[in-house]
Design a protein around this motif. Structure first.
Motif, PDB file in Angstrom:
ATOM      1  N   CYS A   1      -7.797  -4.045  10.915  1.00 26.49           N
ATOM      2  CA  CYS A   1      -7.494  -2.650  10.587  1.00 26.49           C
ATOM      3  C   CYS A   1      -8.747  -1.845  10.857  1.00 26.49           C
ATOM      4  CB  CYS A   1      -7.055  -2.551   9.126  1.00 26.49           C
ATOM      5  SG  CYS A   1      -6.657  -0.878   8.608  1.00 26.49           S
TER       6      CYS A   1
ATOM      7  N   ASP B   1     -10.050  -4.687   6.852  1.00 24.10           N
ATOM      8  CA  ASP B   1     -10.082  -3.231   7.041  1.00 24.10           C
ATOM      9  C   ASP B   1     -11.527  -2.745   7.141  1.00 24.10           C
ATOM     10  OD1 ASP B   1      -9.547  -0.531   6.989  1.00 24.10           O
ATOM     11  OD2 ASP B   1      -8.349  -0.583   5.155  1.00 24.10           O
TER      12      ASP B   1
ATOM     13  N   ASP C   1      -5.154  -3.315  -0.655  1.00 24.35           N
ATOM     14  CA  ASP C   1      -6.394  -3.056  -1.394  1.00 24.35           C
ATOM     15  C   ASP C   1      -6.145  -2.927  -2.904  1.00 24.35           C
ATOM     16  OD1 ASP C   1      -9.040  -2.487  -1.796  1.00 24.35           O
ATOM     17  OD2 ASP C   1      -9.062  -0.670  -0.585  1.00 24.35           O
TER      18      ASP C   1
ATOM     19  N   TYR D   1      -5.990  -8.767   1.402  1.00 24.44           N
ATOM     20  CA  TYR D   1      -6.710  -7.686   2.086  1.00 24.44           C
ATOM     21  C   TYR D   1      -8.189  -7.759   1.760  1.00 24.44           C
ATOM     22  CZ  TYR D   1      -8.289  -2.772   2.440  1.00 24.44           C
ATOM     23  OH  TYR D   1      -8.967  -1.608   2.713  1.00 24.44           O
TER      24      TYR D   1
ATOM     25  N   TYR E   1      -8.042   1.243  12.767  1.00 24.20           N
ATOM     26  CA  TYR E   1      -7.426   2.541  13.104  1.00 24.20           C
ATOM     27  C   TYR E   1      -7.414   2.860  14.601  1.00 24.20           C
ATOM     28  CZ  TYR E   1     -10.128   2.112   8.821  1.00 24.20           C
ATOM     29  OH  TYR E   1     -10.766   1.585   7.732  1.00 24.20           O
TER      30      TYR E   1
ATOM     31  N   TRP F   1       0.795  -1.229   0.000  1.00 28.61           N
ATOM     32  CA  TRP F   1       0.000   0.000   0.000  1.00 28.61           C
ATOM     33  C   TRP F   1       0.832   1.287   0.000  1.00 28.61           C
ATOM     34  CZ3 TRP F   1      -4.559   1.066  -1.639  1.00 28.61           C
ATOM     35  CH2 TRP F   1      -5.115   2.314  -1.353  1.00 28.61           C
TER      36      TRP F   1
ATOM     37  N   ASP G   1      -3.173   5.966   9.397  1.00 27.36           N
ATOM     38  CA  ASP G   1      -2.040   5.556   8.556  1.00 27.36           C
ATOM     39  C   ASP G   1      -0.756   6.337   8.879  1.00 27.36           C
ATOM     40  OD1 ASP G   1      -4.120   4.192   7.401  1.00 27.36           O
ATOM     41  OD2 ASP G   1      -3.660   4.793   5.356  1.00 27.36           O
TER      42      ASP G   1
ATOM     43  N   ALA H   1     -10.884   1.496  -0.851  1.00 25.90           N
ATOM     44  CA  ALA H   1     -10.691   2.025  -2.205  1.00 25.90           C
ATOM     45  C   ALA H   1     -11.875   1.646  -3.106  1.00 25.90           C
ATOM     46  CB  ALA H   1      -9.372   1.521  -2.785  1.00 25.90           C
TER      47      ALA H   1
ATOM     48  N   ASP I   1       1.084   0.464  12.088  1.00 26.13           N
ATOM     49  CA  ASP I   1       0.965   0.575  10.620  1.00 26.13           C
ATOM     50  C   ASP I   1       2.292   0.274   9.910  1.00 26.13           C
ATOM     51  OD1 ASP I   1      -0.385   0.847   8.230  1.00 26.13           O
ATOM     52  OD2 ASP I   1      -0.234   3.017   8.160  1.00 26.13           O
ATOM     53  N   ILE I   2       2.149   0.194   8.588  1.00 24.21           N
ATOM     54  CA  ILE I   2       3.243  -0.173   7.678  1.00 24.21           C
ATOM     55  C   ILE I   2       4.381   0.845   7.794  1.00 24.21           C
ATOM     56  CG2 ILE I   2       3.794  -0.615   5.246  1.00 24.21           C
ATOM     57  CD1 ILE I   2       0.577  -0.587   4.875  1.00 24.21           C
TER      58      ILE I   2
HETATM   59  C1  GAL Z   1      -6.884   2.242   4.766  1.00 23.93           C
HETATM   60  C2  GAL Z   1      -5.826   1.504   5.545  1.00 23.93           C
HETATM   61  C3  GAL Z   1      -4.567   1.451   4.714  1.00 23.93           C
HETATM   62  C4  GAL Z   1      -4.863   0.772   3.383  1.00 23.93           C
HETATM   63  C5  GAL Z   1      -6.031   1.464   2.685  1.00 23.93           C
HETATM   64  C6  GAL Z   1      -6.458   0.700   1.437  1.00 23.93           C
HETATM   65  O1  GAL Z   1      -8.070   2.239   5.497  1.00 23.93           O
HETATM   66  O2  GAL Z   1      -5.591   2.175   6.756  1.00 23.93           O
HETATM   67  O3  GAL Z   1      -3.556   0.742   5.415  1.00 23.93           O
HETATM   68  O4  GAL Z   1      -5.147  -0.576   3.613  1.00 23.93           O
HETATM   69  O5  GAL Z   1      -7.136   1.573   3.538  1.00 23.93           O
HETATM   70  O6  GAL Z   1      -7.577   1.259   0.828  1.00 23.93           O
END
Ligand code: GAL
Length: 402
Positions: free
Chosen positions: A199, A153, A79, A117, A201, A43, A223, A126, A254-255
């Motif tokens: 996920c 997520d 995603d 994911y 948050y 991501w 993020d 997304a 997080d990443i």
């Molecule tokens: C966010 C998430 C990110 C990534 C993204 C993809 O909600 O925090 O790490 O996964 O969605 O759409």
């Protein structure tokens, strides 16, 4: 964020961190995620552009760069891989991922594991297909492909609750927990071990219930970004959460952004050290096709990774803060102590009183100090006094028995 605001945030969080101490869980070595998961996630660099070829290339580079040997195992597709469901409801990947089983086989052939994911809602963040109403089917599909890790997520699950007219906050939280538990049960029913990553948050103090819905890790924050202040603020919000984590179930800030954007070498080292002191998952998020030697060295420093991966799984203890200098420690399984000094200010910091701090933090008697980023052993603890740390830099020590 200007330094003064960052400083204020630090002071507020320091008090919390000093009040709470880590709790340690001991589980058998076969436990999934017995240590914080390590790997790479698509991501932060590729976002919605990621393709099958990018993932194969990432797998190749994890091997050739030495990352696999350093412990990075999971290759996680985030995603935007999702395509349509067929008439029976089975999910298929979109045109960017022509054959997910073949991709999983390829990743496995490189000695790595594949992550995927989805969302408990009908749509991912997304706006691709989520797993709502198809949890068992999707888990079975992932198992059939050979998936080893699922990131789930929250995204549009909140819209489901809105549409159902559920406004009571406790009831919303209960349903969100149930949605996470449902996918866990679906994964278990496949019989294939998959690391389960929540996920959402950090809402609803997920660290207090993540393990109870089967999670091996749970995001504790929004993020990361390629902004140093953002990385520091995220790290500071983790103080005190260590008591909820341990082998098999981890806080996930997080990443990583190491190697991304304008983060300097000092900032990359600080980011890696913050995550290591937090026993955080180490999921690299950079473009491996253009990784500099310096970034590779930060990501693959074995002695730093050993702090992150320490089997005790304890998390940071705050020793003290002096102006922009933060001093953290972390007890390690072999009786040694990890000890980190971060300079979050804009000027080089001269360190004073570190010998005292090290002993107060619980360094073993007669400890020998190893400077992990410099890769050198100090002659004596006396050498600690007089050291300086550059702006946004870090000193990371392992204090071992003599
Ligand atoms: C966010 C998430 C990110 C990534 C993204 C993809 O909600 O925090 O790490 O996964 O969605 O759409």
């Amino acid at each position: 964020m200007p330094q003064s605001r960052l400083g204020l945030a630090c002071h507020a969080l320091l008090a919390l961190g000093l009040m709470l101490s880590p709790r340690v869980f001991a589980l058998p070595a076969a436990t999934p995620a017995a240590t914080p998961p390590m790997g790479w996630n698509s991501w932060n660099w590729f976002a919605d552009k990621v393709t099958d070829q990018d993932v194969r290339k990432a797998a190749d580079l994890i091997v050739t760069s030495g990352m696999r040997a350093a412990g990075y195992v999971y290759v996680n597709i985030d995603d935007t891989w999702e395509g349509e469901r067929d008439a029976t409801g089975v999910i298929h990947p979109n045109a960017k991922f022509p054959d997910m089983k073949a991709l999983a086989d390829y990743v496995h052939s490189r000695g790595l594991k594949l992550g995927i994911y989805s969302s408990p809602g009908p749509l991912t963040c997304a706006n691709f297909a989520g797993s709502y109403g198809h949890e068992q089917q999707d888990a079975a599909t992932y198992a059939g492909w050979g998936v080893d890790y699922v990131k789930y997520d929250l995204c549009s699950f909140r819209d489901v609750l809105d549409k159902a007219g559920i406004t009571d906050l406790d009831e919303r939280d209960r349903r969100i927990r149930a949605a996470y538990a449902k996918m866990h049960e679906a994964i278990v029913a496949t019989g294939r071990p998959m690391v389960y990553s929540l996920c959402q948050y950090g809402f609803d103090s997920v660290w207090t219930w993540g393990a109870s819905v089967g999670a091996n890790l749970w995001r504790t924050t929004g993020d990361t970004s390629t902004d140093y202040d953002r990385i520091v603020v995220i790290a500071l919000t983790q103080i005190g959460l260590g008591r909820y984590a341990g082998p098999g179930h981890w806080n996930d800030p997080d990443i990583l952004e190491v190697g991304n954007g304008k983060l300097t070498h000092d900032e990359d080292q600080s980011h890696m050290t913050l995550w290591a002191m937090l026993a955080a998952p180490l999921l690299a998020g950079n473009n491996l096709t253009r990784m500099s030697d310096a970034v590779r060295d930060v990501l693959t420093n074995r002695e730093v990774i050993a702090i992150d991966q320490d089997p005790l799984g304890s998390q940071v203890r705050v020793i003290r803060q002096e102006g922009p200098v933060l001093i953290w420690s972390r007890p390690l399984a072999d009786g040694s102590l990890a000890f980190a000094v971060f300079n979050i200010g804009t000027d080089r910091a001269s360190l004073r009183g570190l010998q005292r701090d090290v002993l107060q933090a619980g360094a073993p008697p007669g400890a020998v100090a190893r400077d992990l980023w410099a890769g050198r052993t100090l002659k004596s603890l006396r050498d600690l006094d007089g050291l300086t740390v550059p702006s946004h830099g870090v000193l990371l020590l392992r204090l071992k028995r003599p």
